[in-house]
Write an enzyme that holds these catalytic residues in place. Structure first.
Site, PDB file in Angstrom:
ATOM      1  N   ASN A 223      91.202  93.387  78.799  1.00  0.00           N
ATOM      2  CA  ASN A 223      90.391  93.335  80.022  1.00  0.00           C
ATOM      3  C   ASN A 223      90.076  91.887  80.379  1.00  0.00           C
ATOM      4  O   ASN A 223      89.401  91.628  81.369  1.00  0.00           O
ATOM      5  CB  ASN A 223      89.075  94.109  79.827  1.00  0.00           C
ATOM      6  CG  ASN A 223      89.308  95.604  79.819  1.00  0.00           C
ATOM      7  OD1 ASN A 223      89.966  96.129  80.699  1.00  0.00           O
ATOM      8  ND2 ASN A 223      88.783  96.284  78.816  1.00  0.00           N
TER       9      ASN A 223
ATOM     10  N   ASN B 281      91.461  86.079  82.122  1.00  0.00           N
ATOM     11  CA  ASN B 281      91.973  84.747  81.773  1.00  0.00           C
ATOM     12  C   ASN B 281      93.208  84.869  80.888  1.00  0.00           C
ATOM     13  O   ASN B 281      94.211  84.192  81.101  1.00  0.00           O
ATOM     14  CB  ASN B 281      90.900  83.927  81.043  1.00  0.00           C
ATOM     15  CG  ASN B 281      89.747  83.559  81.931  1.00  0.00           C
ATOM     16  OD1 ASN B 281      89.921  83.028  83.012  1.00  0.00           O
ATOM     17  ND2 ASN B 281      88.538  83.876  81.490  1.00  0.00           N
ATOM     18  N   LYS B 282      93.125  85.738  79.887  1.00  0.00           N
ATOM     19  CA  LYS B 282      94.267  85.954  78.990  1.00  0.00           C
ATOM     20  C   LYS B 282      95.446  86.538  79.754  1.00  0.00           C
ATOM     21  O   LYS B 282      96.581  86.131  79.557  1.00  0.00           O
ATOM     22  CB  LYS B 282      93.886  86.918  77.854  1.00  0.00           C
ATOM     23  CG  LYS B 282      93.249  86.272  76.666  1.00  0.00           C
ATOM     24  CD  LYS B 282      93.445  87.114  75.438  1.00  0.00           C
ATOM     25  CE  LYS B 282      92.277  87.994  75.140  1.00  0.00           C
ATOM     26  NZ  LYS B 282      92.364  88.636  73.832  1.00  0.00           N
TER      27      LYS B 282
ATOM     28  N   ASP C  23      94.821  89.857  69.159  1.00  0.00           N
ATOM     29  CA  ASP C  23      93.482  89.514  68.701  1.00  0.00           C
ATOM     30  C   ASP C  23      93.571  88.085  68.204  1.00  0.00           C
ATOM     31  O   ASP C  23      94.569  87.677  67.600  1.00  0.00           O
ATOM     32  CB  ASP C  23      92.992  90.458  67.604  1.00  0.00           C
ATOM     33  CG  ASP C  23      91.468  90.381  67.433  1.00  0.00           C
ATOM     34  OD1 ASP C  23      90.775  89.958  68.385  1.00  0.00           O
ATOM     35  OD2 ASP C  23      90.962  90.748  66.360  1.00  0.00           O
ATOM     36  N   THR C  24      92.545  87.344  68.515  1.00  0.00           N
ATOM     37  CA  THR C  24      92.521  85.919  68.181  1.00  0.00           C
ATOM     38  C   THR C  24      91.242  85.586  67.440  1.00  0.00           C
ATOM     39  O   THR C  24      90.180  86.108  67.765  1.00  0.00           O
ATOM     40  CB  THR C  24      92.621  85.068  69.463  1.00  0.00           C
ATOM     41  OG1 THR C  24      93.886  85.296  70.065  1.00  0.00           O
ATOM     42  CG2 THR C  24      92.467  83.578  69.165  1.00  0.00           C
TER      43      THR C  24
ATOM     44  N   ASP D 242      87.370  76.968  73.845  1.00  0.00           N
ATOM     45  CA  ASP D 242      88.228  75.867  74.313  1.00  0.00           C
ATOM     46  C   ASP D 242      87.513  74.523  74.468  1.00  0.00           C
ATOM     47  O   ASP D 242      88.077  73.492  74.118  1.00  0.00           O
ATOM     48  CB  ASP D 242      88.924  76.241  75.626  1.00  0.00           C
ATOM     49  CG  ASP D 242      90.059  77.241  75.429  1.00  0.00           C
ATOM     50  OD1 ASP D 242      90.332  77.628  74.274  1.00  0.00           O
ATOM     51  OD2 ASP D 242      90.669  77.631  76.438  1.00  0.00           O
TER      52      ASP D 242
ATOM     53  N   LYS E  69      98.300  73.641  77.669  1.00  0.00           N
ATOM     54  CA  LYS E  69      97.711  74.442  76.606  1.00  0.00           C
ATOM     55  C   LYS E  69      98.696  75.497  76.106  1.00  0.00           C
ATOM     56  O   LYS E  69      98.848  75.687  74.900  1.00  0.00           O
ATOM     57  CB  LYS E  69      96.419  75.103  77.102  1.00  0.00           C
ATOM     58  CG  LYS E  69      95.738  75.973  76.067  1.00  0.00           C
ATOM     59  CD  LYS E  69      94.544  76.695  76.654  1.00  0.00           C
ATOM     60  CE  LYS E  69      94.067  77.773  75.701  1.00  0.00           C
ATOM     61  NZ  LYS E  69      93.085  78.670  76.279  1.00  0.00           N
TER      62      LYS E  69
ATOM     63  N   ARG F 118      97.975  81.348  71.072  1.00  0.00           N
ATOM     64  CA  ARG F 118      98.441  82.471  71.886  1.00  0.00           C
ATOM     65  C   ARG F 118      99.801  82.154  72.488  1.00  0.00           C
ATOM     66  O   ARG F 118     100.684  83.004  72.528  1.00  0.00           O
ATOM     67  CB  ARG F 118      97.430  82.808  72.986  1.00  0.00           C
ATOM     68  CG  ARG F 118      97.798  84.080  73.740  1.00  0.00           C
ATOM     69  CD  ARG F 118      96.722  84.552  74.698  1.00  0.00           C
ATOM     70  NE  ARG F 118      95.504  84.900  73.974  1.00  0.00           N
ATOM     71  CZ  ARG F 118      94.400  84.148  73.934  1.00  0.00           C
ATOM     72  NH1 ARG F 118      94.341  83.027  74.609  1.00  0.00           N
ATOM     73  NH2 ARG F 118      93.355  84.520  73.238  1.00  0.00           N
TER      74      ARG F 118
END
Length: 193
Positions: free
Chosen positions: A8, A11-12, A68-69, A151, A171, A177
């Protein structure tokens, strides 16, 4: 090929969409009318990524990937790790998470850290895992306005800028990622349907 990214986080979603070839139509959870809150109950990044991908594949029938990070800080024994998004407690908030981390590190000289991303892919009844790591350090204060999450306080190794001071293109080339998604993209470009 249609592929759901089980997130959701807009940004990702935008970050990943820029990295995928045009042959892959990326669908969000909203695109498939999934408004369920998928709880991350596993104790590893890989476990949470797989849990989310499995949920979407099993309930909605789509080929799907999820990530997942975690931010792993050496002097905090790998914390916040799998709990990075909720490090300062509920409700989860990036600003509070950063402040808690800076406070926890205030008397530490070792500020080495790494971001780790696990990506779980479910495609045509097969399951695959990909991982990306970006090493760096935690800054003593926030720098930059771009990006999200931690970040502004993470400076990747070999750079003089925080992630929040870099363009998304810069980035994505070096981020955890970015590395994991690049492995996913390379895999998908060679995958025979």
């Amino acid at each position: 090929m249609k592929l759901v990214f089980a997130t959701n986080n807009l940004n990702k979603l935008a970050e990943v969409q820029k990295m995928l070839p045009s042959s892959i139509e990326l669908l969000s959870l909203k695109d498939i009318n999934c408004f369920d809150e998928i709880e991350e109950t596993e104790t590893t990044l890989q476990g949470n990524a797989k849990l989310k991908a499995d949920y979407i594949t099993n309930k909605f029938g789509f080929n799907c990937f999820a990530d997942d990070t975690g931010l792993e800080v050496e002097s905090l024994n790998g914390k916040p790790g799998v709990y990075s998004a909720r490090f300062a407690g509920e409700p989860s908030n990036s600003e509070n998470n950063m402040q808690k981390l800076l406070t926890d590190l205030s008397n530490k000289t070792n500020r080495k850290a790494q971001f780790r991303t696990a990506v779980a892919l479910n495609i045509n009844d097969d399951n695959f895992l990909f991982e990306g790591i970006c090493k760096g350090e935690i800054l003593t204060k926030k720098h930059g306005e771009k990006g999200f999450g931690y970040d502004p306080i993470f400076k990747p190794k070999g750079y003089n800028l925080s992630f929040a001071e870099m363009s998304s293109e810069e980035k994505n080339k070096i981020s955890h990622r970015g590395i994991a998604i690049e492995k996913l993209v390379n895999f998908l470009s060679n995958y025979k349907i």
